[in-house]
Design an enzyme around this catalytic site. Structure first.
Site, PDB file in Angstrom:
ATOM      1  N   TRP A 149      69.479  95.600  91.409  1.00 17.74           N
ATOM      2  CA  TRP A 149      69.831  94.483  92.502  1.00 17.74           C
ATOM      3  C   TRP A 149      71.129  94.107  93.052  1.00 17.74           C
ATOM      4  O   TRP A 149      71.242  93.001  93.740  1.00 17.74           O
ATOM      5  CB  TRP A 149      69.953  93.296  90.620  1.00 17.74           C
ATOM      6  CG  TRP A 149      71.056  93.893  89.564  1.00 17.74           C
ATOM      7  CD1 TRP A 149      70.787  94.260  88.550  1.00 17.74           C
ATOM      8  CD2 TRP A 149      72.490  93.478  89.902  1.00 17.74           C
ATOM      9  NE1 TRP A 149      71.763  94.532  87.602  1.00 17.74           N
ATOM     10  CE2 TRP A 149      73.249  94.031  88.888  1.00 17.74           C
ATOM     11  CE3 TRP A 149      73.467  92.852  90.875  1.00 17.74           C
ATOM     12  CZ2 TRP A 149      74.082  94.700  88.355  1.00 17.74           C
ATOM     13  CZ3 TRP A 149      74.628  92.633  90.419  1.00 17.74           C
ATOM     14  CH2 TRP A 149      74.907  93.583  88.866  1.00 17.74           C
ATOM     15  N   ASN A 150      72.066  94.895  92.567  1.00 16.57           N
ATOM     16  CA  ASN A 150      73.632  94.273  93.759  1.00 16.57           C
ATOM     17  C   ASN A 150      73.503  94.066  94.934  1.00 16.57           C
ATOM     18  O   ASN A 150      73.970  93.965  95.827  1.00 16.57           O
ATOM     19  CB  ASN A 150      74.644  95.143  92.490  1.00 16.57           C
ATOM     20  CG  ASN A 150      74.336  96.938  93.228  1.00 16.57           C
ATOM     21  OD1 ASN A 150      73.008  96.914  93.234  1.00 16.57           O
ATOM     22  ND2 ASN A 150      75.944  97.509  93.226  1.00 16.57           N
ATOM     23  N   LYS A 173      59.892  99.596  93.604  1.00 20.24           N
ATOM     24  CA  LYS A 173      60.228  98.518  92.283  1.00 20.24           C
ATOM     25  C   LYS A 173      61.412  97.948  92.286  1.00 20.24           C
ATOM     26  O   LYS A 173      62.157  98.375  91.884  1.00 20.24           O
ATOM     27  CB  LYS A 173      59.579  99.397  90.908  1.00 20.24           C
ATOM     28  CG  LYS A 173      59.860  98.861  89.695  1.00 20.24           C
ATOM     29  CD  LYS A 173      60.084  98.997  88.668  1.00 20.24           C
ATOM     30  CE  LYS A 173      61.463  99.026  88.384  1.00 20.24           C
ATOM     31  NZ  LYS A 173      62.263  97.186  88.339  1.00 20.24           N
ATOM     32  N   GLY A 225      70.950 102.845  89.956  1.00 25.04           N
ATOM     33  CA  GLY A 225      71.017 101.820  88.448  1.00 25.04           C
ATOM     34  C   GLY A 225      72.133 102.365  87.882  1.00 25.04           C
ATOM     35  O   GLY A 225      72.342 103.832  88.609  1.00 25.04           O
ATOM     36  N   SER A 226      72.273 102.517  86.768  1.00 30.40           N
ATOM     37  CA  SER A 226      73.004 102.853  86.160  1.00 30.40           C
ATOM     38  C   SER A 226      72.505 104.373  85.503  1.00 30.40           C
ATOM     39  O   SER A 226      71.823 104.863  85.474  1.00 30.40           O
ATOM     40  CB  SER A 226      73.207 101.915  84.958  1.00 30.40           C
ATOM     41  OG  SER A 226      72.746 102.015  84.581  1.00 30.40           O
ATOM     42  N   GLU A 247      71.235 107.447  92.431  1.00 33.93           N
ATOM     43  CA  GLU A 247      72.028 107.519  92.708  1.00 33.93           C
ATOM     44  C   GLU A 247      72.556 106.233  91.661  1.00 33.93           C
ATOM     45  O   GLU A 247      72.527 105.358  91.366  1.00 33.93           O
ATOM     46  CB  GLU A 247      71.713 106.548  94.554  1.00 33.93           C
ATOM     47  CG  GLU A 247      71.410 107.214  95.158  1.00 33.93           C
ATOM     48  CD  GLU A 247      72.612 107.467  95.667  1.00 33.93           C
ATOM     49  OE1 GLU A 247      73.661 107.899  95.481  1.00 33.93           O
ATOM     50  OE2 GLU A 247      72.239 109.377  96.341  1.00 33.93           O
ATOM     51  N   GLU A 375      82.504 101.454  84.551  1.00 32.33           N
ATOM     52  CA  GLU A 375      82.194 101.251  85.564  1.00 32.33           C
ATOM     53  C   GLU A 375      82.560  99.673  85.019  1.00 32.33           C
ATOM     54  O   GLU A 375      81.781  99.093  83.646  1.00 32.33           O
ATOM     55  CB  GLU A 375      81.278 101.125  86.260  1.00 32.33           C
ATOM     56  CG  GLU A 375      80.996 100.755  87.594  1.00 32.33           C
ATOM     57  CD  GLU A 375      79.696 100.831  87.516  1.00 32.33           C
ATOM     58  OE1 GLU A 375      78.480 101.062  86.750  1.00 32.33           O
ATOM     59  OE2 GLU A 375      78.967 100.785  89.200  1.00 32.33           O
TER      60      GLU A 375
HETATM   61  P1  NAD Z   1      69.883  99.370  85.657  1.00 34.51           P
HETATM   62  O1  NAD Z   1      70.042 100.670  85.898  1.00 34.51           O
HETATM   63  O2  NAD Z   1      69.940  98.547  85.273  1.00 34.51           O
HETATM   64  O3  NAD Z   1      67.949  99.114  86.255  1.00 34.51           O
HETATM   65  C1  NAD Z   1      68.370 100.078  87.485  1.00 34.51           C
HETATM   66  C2  NAD Z   1      66.739  99.775  87.862  1.00 34.51           C
HETATM   67  O4  NAD Z   1      66.227 100.378  86.993  1.00 34.51           O
HETATM   68  C3  NAD Z   1      66.182  98.731  88.177  1.00 34.51           C
HETATM   69  O5  NAD Z   1      65.041  98.161  88.823  1.00 34.51           O
HETATM   70  C4  NAD Z   1      65.421  98.222  86.475  1.00 34.51           C
HETATM   71  O6  NAD Z   1      63.996  97.515  86.560  1.00 34.51           O
HETATM   72  C5  NAD Z   1      64.616 100.196  86.359  1.00 34.51           C
HETATM   73  N1  NAD Z   1      64.516 100.429  84.758  1.00 34.51           N
HETATM   74  C6  NAD Z   1      65.456 100.104  83.786  1.00 34.51           C
HETATM   75  N2  NAD Z   1      64.767 101.055  82.611  1.00 34.51           N
HETATM   76  C7  NAD Z   1      64.212 101.389  83.045  1.00 34.51           C
HETATM   77  C8  NAD Z   1      63.095 103.233  82.624  1.00 34.51           C
HETATM   78  N3  NAD Z   1      63.108 103.223  81.285  1.00 34.51           N
HETATM   79  N4  NAD Z   1      62.285 103.416  83.495  1.00 34.51           N
HETATM   80  C9  NAD Z   1      62.402 103.208  84.643  1.00 34.51           C
HETATM   81  N5  NAD Z   1      63.091 101.763  85.273  1.00 34.51           N
HETATM   82  C10 NAD Z   1      64.418 101.870  84.743  1.00 34.51           C
HETATM   83  O7  NAD Z   1      70.851  99.498  86.968  1.00 34.51           O
HETATM   84  P2  NAD Z   1      71.020  97.394  87.864  1.00 34.51           P
HETATM   85  O8  NAD Z   1      71.810  96.775  86.342  1.00 34.51           O
HETATM   86  O9  NAD Z   1      69.988  97.575  88.434  1.00 34.51           O
HETATM   87  O10 NAD Z   1      72.142  98.101  88.726  1.00 34.51           O
HETATM   88  C11 NAD Z   1      73.556  98.479  88.734  1.00 34.51           C
HETATM   89  C12 NAD Z   1      73.629  99.044  88.859  1.00 34.51           C
HETATM   90  O11 NAD Z   1      73.209 100.722  89.953  1.00 34.51           O
HETATM   91  C13 NAD Z   1      75.172 100.086  88.847  1.00 34.51           C
HETATM   92  O12 NAD Z   1      75.337 101.207  87.747  1.00 34.51           O
HETATM   93  C14 NAD Z   1      75.506  99.893  89.933  1.00 34.51           C
HETATM   94  O13 NAD Z   1      77.029 100.873  90.078  1.00 34.51           O
HETATM   95  C15 NAD Z   1      74.480 100.994  90.533  1.00 34.51           C
HETATM   96  N6  NAD Z   1      74.848 101.030  91.997  1.00 34.51           N
HETATM   97  C16 NAD Z   1      74.728 102.327  92.490  1.00 34.51           C
HETATM   98  C17 NAD Z   1      74.086 102.925  93.805  1.00 34.51           C
HETATM   99  C18 NAD Z   1      74.204 103.746  94.867  1.00 34.51           C
HETATM  100  O14 NAD Z   1      73.964 104.165  96.442  1.00 34.51           O
HETATM  101  N7  NAD Z   1      75.094 104.630  94.328  1.00 34.51           N
HETATM  102  C19 NAD Z   1      73.856 101.101  94.962  1.00 34.51           C
HETATM  103  C20 NAD Z   1      74.238 100.330  93.963  1.00 34.51           C
HETATM  104  C21 NAD Z   1      73.818  99.637  92.362  1.00 34.51           C
END
Ligand code: NAD
Length: 504
Positions: A149-150, A173, A225-226, A247, A375
């Site tokens: 989302w960021n 998604k 994501g995380s 990522e 983080e």
């Molecule tokens: P998140 O891990 O909570 O969610 C990321 C995505 O995964 C969302 O779309 C979520 O709905 C989906 N998701 C969650 N659980 C899942 C599952 N069990 N199966 C499949 N999909 C699932 O992360 P967030 O809070 O949306 O984003 C923040 C994180 O993303 C931070 O750690 C940030 O550093 C990282 N990030 C990394 C980059 C990069 O390019 N390295 C860029 C932006 C953000």
């Protein structure tokens, strides 16, 4: 080859929906469908059908289509930026910058895909002179993209734009916090390239929808994501051996040397740490400044950070925390750091006032405090003193994360030499996040920051499979791949190989 129109019928709406809310006010923004395994499977099937015609197009035609999409995005920049700002709470200017960077990347991917992925001949070896050998990068088919989302436009588009340019279809998604941004990207693609509208589809929902996409047997899953979620999604992909690109987060360090321009360093550190309320994967979270200039740097960082203010009005420097749950993490990190002996030079635990966090600058933070190891993802920066560059490099590298980093140094060559010692996927010298705006540079990390690369030539190749081909030009005098080869001829070949390999 002419474009064919795939089945671009709108997806069947599910009965269940979810509501997005403004991070600043909590007011509802919109309702979106909760797509389950059936809707996800349908989107993947339609994308698979659409991909066949897309991959069959001449590269120049795909480039034209993608550049048209880019122009539509540029024409709708205000709408896209407004949608991003509404869903994330970030200021309009930040949202606009996000779209501008997206356009740069999409243009680069469109213009360079053919050059990077075009088939090429390779040299043959001693026993294969009778062959003509070549390789080509073929599209994978359907790429699933799960976004955060960021940066709900720039970040997923680092996979979406490059995957499409490489000849794939994409099912995206978006994060459940920013579904309208993802959906808008696909709508604008459909408007720009109606003949291939089914090529980019979105499915909306939270973890269960993401999991359905991971189970849908897409040909690769690009996840942002995380690290915790990455592990869960990767485990699902492992069941079907679906290739996975991760990522994830960062804990980026900045090193400041004794001869650095401290005003420039402070300016960049404050922007890198506080813009987007610190919710940047490659944002600045740790600073290591050599002792002689540490106090002067802190003074400059505090002065600049102290002049910034979060809010939802047009004059605010950054917005609210987009993810409400992150407020508790930020508070926990700051409180624990101060309890462990860190000094708060600006703000402190009281800076966390939902939905905002005012700027926090810490110093003397113990290296094992959560504020240095996990983080934080908030507008908090730790500026610690180190004896010298060696200690700065050692501390910067001593992290579970390895995404980005920066070095501020009076001498550019020395700065680049320090950069080369850092365990990070990307390093900027005398700027922060410089690498993220150069489309030709690959982006990604290692360790808990994930693996694989998006952007650049590597980012295009990441969404392809190499096919190697040999074409036999003539029958060789000694055909080693035959039961008909006389034993004496085989022995001669082995003697020849041994002689040559002993010399070279
Ligand atoms: P998140 O891990 O909570 O969610 C990321 C995505 O995964 C969302 O779309 C979520 O709905 C989906 N998701 C969650 N659980 C899942 C599952 N069990 N199966 C499949 N999909 C699932 O992360 P967030 O809070 O949306 O984003 C923040 C994180 O993303 C931070 O750690 C940030 O550093 C990282 N990030 C990394 C980059 C990069 O390019 N390295 C860029 C932006 C953000």
């Amino acid at each position: 080859m002419t474009d064919t129109a795939p089945d671009a019928a709108p997806r069947a709406a599910t009965s269940a929906t979810f509501t997005t809310r403004s991070p600043a006010t909590g007011e509802p923004l919109a309702e979106h469908p909760v797509d389950g395994p059936e809707e996800v499977a349908r989107a993947v099937i339609r994308a698979r059908e659409a991909q066949v015609a897309w991959a069959a197009l001449p590269a120049a035609r795909r480039r034209e289509h993608l550049l048209r999409w880019k122009r539509v995005l540029a024409a709708e920049l205000d709408t896209v930026a407004r949608t991003i700002a509404e869903e994330t709470g970030k200021p309009a200017g930040d949202a606009e910058l996000e779209v501008v960077l997206t356009l740069e990347h999409l243009g680069w991917a469109a213009r360079n895909a053919d050059r990077v992925l075009r088939g090429r001949r390779v040299r043959t070896g001693l026993f294969t002179v009778h062959q003509r050998a070549s390789l080509v990068h073929r599209p994978l088919g359907v790429v699933g993209v799960i976004g955060p989302w960021n940066y709900p436009c720039y970040t997923p588009m680092g996979s979406v734009g490059y995957a499409l340019a490489a000849g794939n279809a994409v099912v995206l998604k978006p994060s459940e916090l920013t579904p309208a941004t993802g959906t808008l990207l696909a709508e604008l693609f459909g408007r720009a390239v109606p003949a291939h509208a089914g090529l980019l589809a979105t499915v909306t929902g939270a973890a269960a929808t993401g999991e359905a996409l991971a189970r849908s047997e897409v040909d690769k899953l690009a996840f942002t994501g995380s690290p915790g979620t990455a592990r869960r999604v990767m485990a699902v992909c492992a069941e079907t051996l679906t290739p996975f690109l991760a990522e994830c987060g960062g804990k980026d360090a900045v090193i400041v040397t004794a001869d650095a321009d401290l005003d420039a360093a402070a300016d960049a550190i404050v922007w890198g740490a506080l813009s987007n309320a610190g919710q940047t994967c490659a944002g600045v979270e740790r600073v290591y400044a050599v002792r002689g200039i540490h106090a002067a740097l802190c003074e400059r960082v505090v002065e600049r950070a102290g002049a910034l203010r979060p809010g939802a009005d047009g004059d605010a420097d950054y917005g609210p925390m987009t993810l409400p749950g992150q407020l508790a993490t930020v508070e926990r990190h700051v409180t624990a750091a101060v309890s462990a002996g860190a000094r708060a030079l600006l703000g402190g635990p009281e800076s966390v006032r939902a939905p905002y966090v005012a700027p926090v600058v810490l110093t003397g933070v113990p290296e094992d405090a959560a504020a240095m190891t996990e983080e934080t993802f908030g507008p908090v920066v730790a500026v610690n003193a180190v004896a010298d560059v060696d200690e700065a490099v050692a501390r910067a590298n001593d992290s579970r994360y390895a995404l980005g980093a920066a070095v501020f140094c009076g001498n550019r060559r020395t700065g680049a030499a320090i950069a080369a010692r850092l365990r990070a996927g990307a390093v900027s010298v005398n700027s922060v996040l410089g690498f993220a705006a150069v489309p030709a540079l690959p982006f990604g990390g290692s360790r808990d920051s994930g693996f694989g690369r998006i952007h650049g030539a590597e980012g295009l190749r990441a969404f392809t499979a190499v096919q190697s081909t040999t074409v036999q030009r003539f029958t060789p005098p000694i055909a080693l791949t035959s039961f008909e080869v006389p034993a004496a001829a085989r022995q001669r070949a082995v003697r020849l190989a041994r002689t040559l390999h002993l010399r070279r």
